[in-house]
Scaffold this active site. Structure first.
Site, PDB file in Angstrom:
ATOM      1  N   HIS A 157       0.822  -1.216   0.000  1.00 31.52           N
ATOM      2  CA  HIS A 157       0.000   0.000   0.000  1.00 31.52           C
ATOM      3  C   HIS A 157       0.855   1.265   0.000  1.00 31.52           C
ATOM      4  O   HIS A 157       0.380   2.320  -0.411  1.00 31.52           O
ATOM      5  CB  HIS A 157      -1.007  -0.011   1.156  1.00 31.52           C
ATOM      6  CG  HIS A 157      -0.470   0.279   2.518  1.00 31.52           C
ATOM      7  ND1 HIS A 157      -0.264  -0.697   3.464  1.00 31.52           N
ATOM      8  CD2 HIS A 157      -0.134   1.446   3.125  1.00 31.52           C
ATOM      9  CE1 HIS A 157       0.168  -0.150   4.593  1.00 31.52           C
ATOM     10  NE2 HIS A 157       0.264   1.157   4.405  1.00 31.52           N
ATOM     11  N   ASN A 286      -9.425  -4.193   6.312  1.00 33.29           N
ATOM     12  CA  ASN A 286      -8.564  -3.107   6.777  1.00 33.29           C
ATOM     13  C   ASN A 286      -8.818  -2.826   8.256  1.00 33.29           C
ATOM     14  O   ASN A 286      -9.962  -2.688   8.679  1.00 33.29           O
ATOM     15  CB  ASN A 286      -8.842  -1.851   5.937  1.00 33.29           C
ATOM     16  CG  ASN A 286      -7.800  -0.780   6.135  1.00 33.29           C
ATOM     17  OD1 ASN A 286      -6.705  -1.040   6.632  1.00 33.29           O
ATOM     18  ND2 ASN A 286      -8.130   0.447   5.743  1.00 33.29           N
ATOM     19  N   ASP A 295       1.052  -7.719   2.255  1.00 31.91           N
ATOM     20  CA  ASP A 295       1.237  -6.277   2.054  1.00 31.91           C
ATOM     21  C   ASP A 295       2.721  -5.932   1.947  1.00 31.91           C
ATOM     22  O   ASP A 295       3.324  -5.389   2.867  1.00 31.91           O
ATOM     23  CB  ASP A 295       0.592  -5.515   3.207  1.00 31.91           C
ATOM     24  CG  ASP A 295       0.329  -4.056   2.868  1.00 31.91           C
ATOM     25  OD1 ASP A 295       0.859  -3.571   1.844  1.00 31.91           O
ATOM     26  OD2 ASP A 295      -0.418  -3.394   3.618  1.00 31.91           O
ATOM     27  N   ASN A 401      -9.264   4.335   3.528  1.00 32.27           N
ATOM     28  CA  ASN A 401      -8.442   4.115   4.706  1.00 32.27           C
ATOM     29  C   ASN A 401      -8.707   5.179   5.769  1.00 32.27           C
ATOM     30  O   ASN A 401      -8.863   4.881   6.959  1.00 32.27           O
ATOM     31  CB  ASN A 401      -6.967   4.111   4.304  1.00 32.27           C
ATOM     32  CG  ASN A 401      -6.067   3.687   5.456  1.00 32.27           C
ATOM     33  OD1 ASN A 401      -6.230   2.626   6.028  1.00 32.27           O
ATOM     34  ND2 ASN A 401      -5.114   4.535   5.790  1.00 32.27           N
ATOM     35  N   ASN A 727       4.586   4.553   9.981  1.00 31.36           N
ATOM     36  CA  ASN A 727       5.276   3.302  10.250  1.00 31.36           C
ATOM     37  C   ASN A 727       5.029   2.259   9.176  1.00 31.36           C
ATOM     38  O   ASN A 727       5.701   1.227   9.140  1.00 31.36           O
ATOM     39  CB  ASN A 727       4.840   2.715  11.597  1.00 31.36           C
ATOM     40  CG  ASN A 727       5.640   3.250  12.757  1.00 31.36           C
ATOM     41  OD1 ASN A 727       5.092   3.792  13.724  1.00 31.36           O
ATOM     42  ND2 ASN A 727       6.959   3.098  12.686  1.00 31.36           N
ATOM     43  N   SER A 728       4.050   2.473   8.311  1.00 27.96           N
ATOM     44  CA  SER A 728       3.760   1.486   7.281  1.00 27.96           C
ATOM     45  C   SER A 728       5.007   1.178   6.478  1.00 27.96           C
ATOM     46  O   SER A 728       5.689   2.088   6.000  1.00 27.96           O
ATOM     47  CB  SER A 728       2.664   2.002   6.356  1.00 27.96           C
ATOM     48  OG  SER A 728       1.421   1.999   6.989  1.00 27.96           O
TER      49      SER A 728
END
Length: 795
Positions: A157, A286, A295, A401, A727-728
């Site tokens: 993502h 999600n 992911d 999101n 942090n993704s």
């Protein structure tokens, strides 16, 4: 440096981060810098003590595995002053709670070792060493180098914008994924894609405070002084080409640090799994557990032949990082130590109660409502026009999101009685200050000033949401940005507004170029119409005269007429936008293009509103540091310690793999497996796995990557780490600093943790490193990349 006002820049940042697919930053409240949590120091075992995870064999007992019924060249750091507690009253910080600045890690060596860290904390504090030197920022997400040839791994993502940018209805990488046969086949991630490699951090607090003091008591002068200081520091820092610098503020302006990053501008997409892997479960899953999402995606960083950052060119060569991560050679299990290094966006755990109330009661529900309307509108248009579906896919992912995140936070606030907690905590601080006599007066006054500022901002919040959203739609947004650039370009570079200096022109040009991959005139008109209609609903006191005059009316007919005029703009063409990027102010003001005419009409008012906003920011800069310092003093008086609020700078959080109990009678185990993917399979989006995946699971073709304790290959797992948007894509590291996965989400019950951290149910969701390898081995095979990663096919 930020405050609670829901301003144009904050809304834009929200959507831009959303378009990257990350959890979006809240209206930012300055960060409280400084201390260690008392509980972790005094009673680490008590902090860690939660109900233990179920035994591994239980994973196989449910239908869906995982669910059972019941920042110079050298590092220069100004020493941080920390206090240590030797006793702990009622524990208020959990061992896993806190986003630690790397300099703090040696100070918390005890809790780190208690949690299971096998490395030296001093090793982690070396930001150029292994493993921290491998962790990089993408600007909204995190990534890490995983090979000596510049290969970097992040979330699917986070790479979604690059995947969408390279997709067409005929060659849809969103659906099919991207698995190039060779390095030569890798594609540009876009003109604005960046990888930032941290080079140094310098404390400039004394210099910043001197600049602010020289401004005196004038609020606007205070903001302008800080801006001038910021630009001067950045200009000196960036004197050597190839670097990007940023001034960070901590504790509302009590501390300032200058971060210097190598800025890699040629970033290419190297691998993406099929969308039905990378987004398995879609918006339904999600924020939810159990989760079965692959992911992950891979980028590659490129530089010029001389090894220095350079724009995209076929002659560029892969970047050679000093450090890169290795995949773990030991299996991860329940209870094991894990840590995340990344660039979390914003948390608001030290916000005023009134700021919390405004967010919970207005900002979140209002933005969520608007975004749901946009989602419905874009989805319907996309069903009729495949071009819209592809070009607006990244925006749609962000809108979905954000909306779901905000809804989850609202629900979480109610569940944990967050408003009452915030008011109780603030009342205790204010009562303590009153008990300090004259010593508490300045902070109490500062608090009153902040409350007054919040009320002023509340008076125009509808306008401050709607007008910026209108002004960032396709051709209107392009026209405003281009006209502002022409105005700013007439000034000396150091005097230009941030975002319009010479250093910003590559990004400005990139935005104008890539618009063609995210714009359809028909859809842009619909979005203009939506926000113009919302503008007409605003109270008359919040209307903008220039917009009213441009509209020439206050009804649907006026909106239709305005949209008909905008249909004739030439800014829908990339060559036209690039031409106007070089035009002077006079050319804009003589133009007959309807979008440019709108920009010329409204920009003077927008600049006046910007000046007003800077005045309020200057008032905040005077009050916020005083109150936040008092808050820190209050906590010290109780033997408590405070970790820094997230502010987009490098942090580490640590804890252990563990599940949780969301409610009575339900227990969530920490791992999901391949069989859970199949159990969710419906054959329809978003639960439509590739046939290769289903066949491999049916044949139990685990490829040597199964965990004997689970009887299968793990897909996703839970841990009690403290993360947030930004942090993704962060690497999850084991006790020896090896890669065991990627952070990509949090559980539904934890989305309110940006404001209040609940250690019992706050969990991070990560994609297991073994599942990443399994997908690249059995589903969308890339032996070449697996070899580069140092994990050739396992059998």
């Amino acid at each position: 440096m930020k405050k609670s006002r829901f301003t144009d820049s904050q809304i834009i940042a929200m959507l831009e981060q959303a378009e990257a697919g990350t959890a979006v930053p809240d209206p930012a409240v300055p960060d409280l810098d400084g201390r260690l949590p008392r509980c972790a120091l005094a009673f680490p075992e008590r902090c860690r003590r939660q109900e233990r995870n179920a035994k591994p064999e239980q994973v196989r007992k449910g239908k869906i595995p995982g669910l059972s019924p019941e920042r110079g060249k050298s590092m220069r750091f100004k020493p941080l002053a920390f206090a240590f507690a030797t006793v702990c009253s009622v524990p208020v910080a959990h061992a896993a709670e806190g986003m630690w600045v790397p300099q703090q890690l040696p100070e918390i060596a005890g809790p780190l070792r208690q949690a299971g860290l096998r490395l030296s904390p001093q090793q982690l504090a070396d930001l150029s060493g292994d493993p921290m030197g491998a962790v990089v920022a993408l600007g909204g997400c995190t990534a890490s180098f995983v090979s000596p040839d510049g290969l970097a791994i992040t979330n699917h993502h986070c790479a979604y914008g690059a995947i969408q940018l390279n997709s067409t209805p005929e060659n849809n990488l969103i659906v099919d994924g991207f698995n190039p046969a060779s390095v030569a086949d890798e594609v540009s991630a876009g003109p604005n894609a960046r990888i930032f490699v941290l080079d140094s951090i310098e404390d400039v607090t004394d210099e910043a405070k001197a600049a602010l003091a020289a401004a005196g008591d004038d609020a606007l002068a205070r903001t302008l002084a800080l801006e001038a200081f910021d630009k001067q520091q950045v200009a000196e820092c960036e004197a050597e080409p190839g670097y990007r610098c940023r001034l960070y503020s901590f504790s509302g302006g009590n501390t300032y640090r200058l971060f210097r990053n190598l800025e890699i501008t040629d970033v290419r997409l190297a691998y993406a799994p099929p969308g039905s892997v990378g987004k398995f479960g879609g918006d339904i899953d999600n924020w939810m557990w159990p989760r079965h999402t692959g992911d992950f995606s891979l980028y590659r960083a490129y530089v010029g032949p001389d090894g220095k950052p350079a724009p995209y060119s076929p002659d560029n060569v892969p970047f050679r990082p000093k450090q890169w991560l290795r995949f773990a050679d030991q299996p991860l299990g329940a209870g094991d130590f894990v840590m995340v290094a990344g660039y979390p966006g914003r948390t608001n755990r030290y916000a005023l109660a009134v700021e919390f109330d405004d967010t919970a009661n207005w900002t979140y529900p209002t933005v969520s409502r608007h975004f749901k309307n946009l989602i419905e509108m874009i989805d319907a248009a996309g069903q009729r026009n495949p071009d819209i579906k592809v070009k607006y896919a990244s925006l749609m992912a962000g809108l979905n999101n954000t909306s779901k995140n905000f809804d989850g936070q609202i629900e979480g606030f109610r569940r944990i009685h967050a408003a009452e907690q915030k008011r109780s905590e603030e009342t205790a601080v204010l009562n303590w200050l009153r008990g300090q006599g004259d010593r508490g007066t300045a902070a109490l006054t500062a608090h009153d000033q902040l409350v007054s500022l919040a009320a002023q901002e509340r008076a125009t919040r509808d306008r401050d949401l709607v007008v910026p959203q209108l002004n960032r739609t396709g051709v209107i947004g392009s026209a405003i940005q281009l006209y502002r650039a022409a105005i700013e370009r007439a000034k000396p570079d150091i005097e230009r507004e941030s975002g319009y200096q010479q250093r910003d022109y590559p990004a400005l040009e990139g935005a104008q170029r890539q618009m063609e991959r995210r714009y359809v005139a028909q859809m842009d008109r619909q979005m203009q119409q939506y926000w113009l209609n919302e503008y007409l609903k605003l109270p008359a006191s919040q209307h903008i005269e220039a917009i009213d005059q441009w509209l020439g009316g206050s009804d649907a007919r006026a909106v239709t007429h305005a949209l008909d005029r905008l249909d004739h703009t030439t800014l829908s063409r990339t060559d036209e936008r690039l031409k106007w990027l070089q035009a002077d102010r006079a050319a804009f003001e003589a133009s007959q293009d309807p979008a440019i005419q709108y920009a010329v009409a409204v920009l003077p008012t927008l600049l006046e509103l910007e000046r007003q906003d800077k005045t309020m920011k200057g008032e905040d800069l005077a009050a916020r540091p005083l109150y936040l310092q008092a808050l820190a003093d209050y906590k010290r008086s109780k033997g408590e310690f405070v970790y820094p609020d997230a502010n987009l700078s490098l942090r580490i959080t640590f804890g252990n793999v563990k599940g949780y109990r969301p409610r009575d009678g339900v227990e969530y185990l920490p791992f999901t497996t391949l069989e859970g993917v199949v159990a969710k399979e419906t054959g329809e989006d978003p639960f439509d796995s590739p046939k290769a995946l289903l066949d491999a699971v049916a044949a139990k073709r685990y490829g040597g990557l199964e965990d004997r304790r689970l009887g299968s290959v793990p897909v996703n797992y839970l841990s009690d780490l403290d993360i947030t948007g930004g942090n993704s894509g962060s690497p999850v590291l084991d006790a020896r600093g090896r890669l065991v996965g990627l952070a990509f989400d949090g559980n539904w019950e934890s989305v309110s943790s940006n404001w209040i951290f609940d250690p019992v149910i706050t969990r991070m969701i990560a994609v297991d490193g073994r599942y990443i390898r399994w997908i690249m081995q059995e589903v969308s095979p890339s032996p070449r990349l697996l070899q580069e990663l140092g994990v050739g096919a396992s059998r």
